[in-house]
Design a protein around this motif. Sequence first.
Motif, short mmCIF file in Angstrom:
data_model
loop_
_atom_site.label_atom_id
_atom_site.label_comp_id
_atom_site.label_asym_id
_atom_site.label_seq_id
_atom_site.Cartn_x
_atom_site.Cartn_y
_atom_site.Cartn_z
N LYS A 95 118.98 80.50 -11.08
CA LYS A 95 118.39 81.33 -10.02
C LYS A 95 119.45 82.11 -9.24
N ALA A 96 120.68 81.65 -9.30
CA ALA A 96 121.75 82.24 -8.49
C ALA A 96 122.35 83.46 -9.17
N ILE A 97 122.93 84.34 -8.35
CA ILE A 97 123.71 85.47 -8.86
C ILE A 97 125.12 84.95 -9.12
N GLN A 98 125.61 85.13 -10.33
CA GLN A 98 126.93 84.60 -10.66
C GLN A 98 128.01 85.68 -10.54
N ILE A 99 129.11 85.32 -9.88
CA ILE A 99 130.35 86.10 -9.88
C ILE A 99 131.44 85.17 -10.39
N VAL A 100 132.04 85.52 -11.48
CA VAL A 100 133.13 84.70 -12.01
C VAL A 100 134.41 85.01 -11.23
N PRO A 101 135.07 83.99 -10.67
CA PRO A 101 136.26 84.23 -9.83
C PRO A 101 137.44 84.82 -10.61
N HIS A 102 138.15 85.69 -9.96
CA HIS A 102 139.37 86.26 -10.55
C HIS A 102 140.54 85.29 -10.41
#
Length: 434
Positions: A57-64
């Motif tokens: 359900k969450a919006i994913q941002i992969v960390p840099h």
Amino acid sequence: MNLLIYVNSPTPRLTYITNFLFQELLGLRVQLTNDRVQFQKSTAAKIDYSKEKIDEKAIQIVPHGLLKEKSIHPQNIDLQFYNSLPYFFKTSQSSDFQYDILAASFYLISRYEEYLPFEADKHGRFPASESLAYKAGFLELPVVNLWVLEFKKVLKQRFPQLKFKLPTYRFQPTLDIDMAWSYRFKGWKRTLGGTWNNLKSGAIKELVERPLVLARLKKDPYHVFVHLNELHRKYGINPIYFFLVGTYGEYDKNIAPEVPAMRQLIKENNNQSAIGVHPSYCSNEDLWILRKEVKTLSEITLQPITKSRQHYLKICLPDTYQNLIKAGIQEDYSMGFADEVGFRASVAHSFPWYDLKNEETTSLRIHPFQLMDVTLKEYLNLSPQQAEAKIAQLLETTKQVGGNFQFIWHNSSFSSIGGWEKWKYLYEWVLKRK
């Protein structure tokens, strides 16, 4: 709490940038958590800031990775364009947002690149030409604001229940008073020196004008404060005046604050406008001098001085800002370039300064400006008409993101000295378009 962000281990950098982007620019209440169970059970809008996708359900941002670091070192910037906007720190092809806009925004707003080695100009400043924004061609775009607005669309699509409170457009003229009078109150030594310089350079107009002004047969061309105050009342504007009160030197040539007329001028403007200190050229490397100048202005105005703009826009990070905090300054207005117009920190709003050396959010508020009169005329060699077009473009860009349009003008720009004759109207032209 409107927005829950999952992160393996919260860091000061991550806390800083999420608070600014989501709370200040989108008006959301944000909470960070490293509790997977809490995150998965929550019914709030959610961002998964991790390499694993732990909640569909969450919006994913992969960390840099930048926001986990505690060091400062060159970063690999692979700039790409998507929907006409520049992006960097691409971390995933499959996540909801392929770029780590948290890390990229932090890189730009913290002025990370200004802590790295660079080729300084003759005043020791970080020039526009050394910046990523200039090299990549987005200096005149507030890309952090634009990224956030794009991300807002993703949030709204995924979580329709979210209610945003966006900042509204603001217009703020500021004036640097480097020299309140061109000829008066300078003493006989400076008067003779100025006359001699005019003779050597063949400045006939100044040679004729100086004795007339000193004999009070003509108004001093730099003393335009009555006119300025009339303009501000006419357009309902409250400007900020930054007064230079430092000791006379090669780059610091204002009238001494001990001169009664100078003190009176500061008091008069303090009664109707905000006043800030314009720290002298040499104070940038001397905390004692800075504190003395702040104290001098405070004693004249009979109030604490909390606003500041560096003379010659001299900023050396982190020292300049650390010293301003030690001197009691709460707001700085120096964040912009002398040699180019645009958004030095790639954002059109004020923001708290993050001290990369000490890894902490500070009490100092940074107010970026977009343009300066001297930049338009002297550095970019624009005509007044060309300057109009440039100003209008930056003004419209700032309005589109609900930003703060701030610009620098000088009282000396209303004179005919130094080729400013045809520029006199331009300040009012800008005020009309607020």
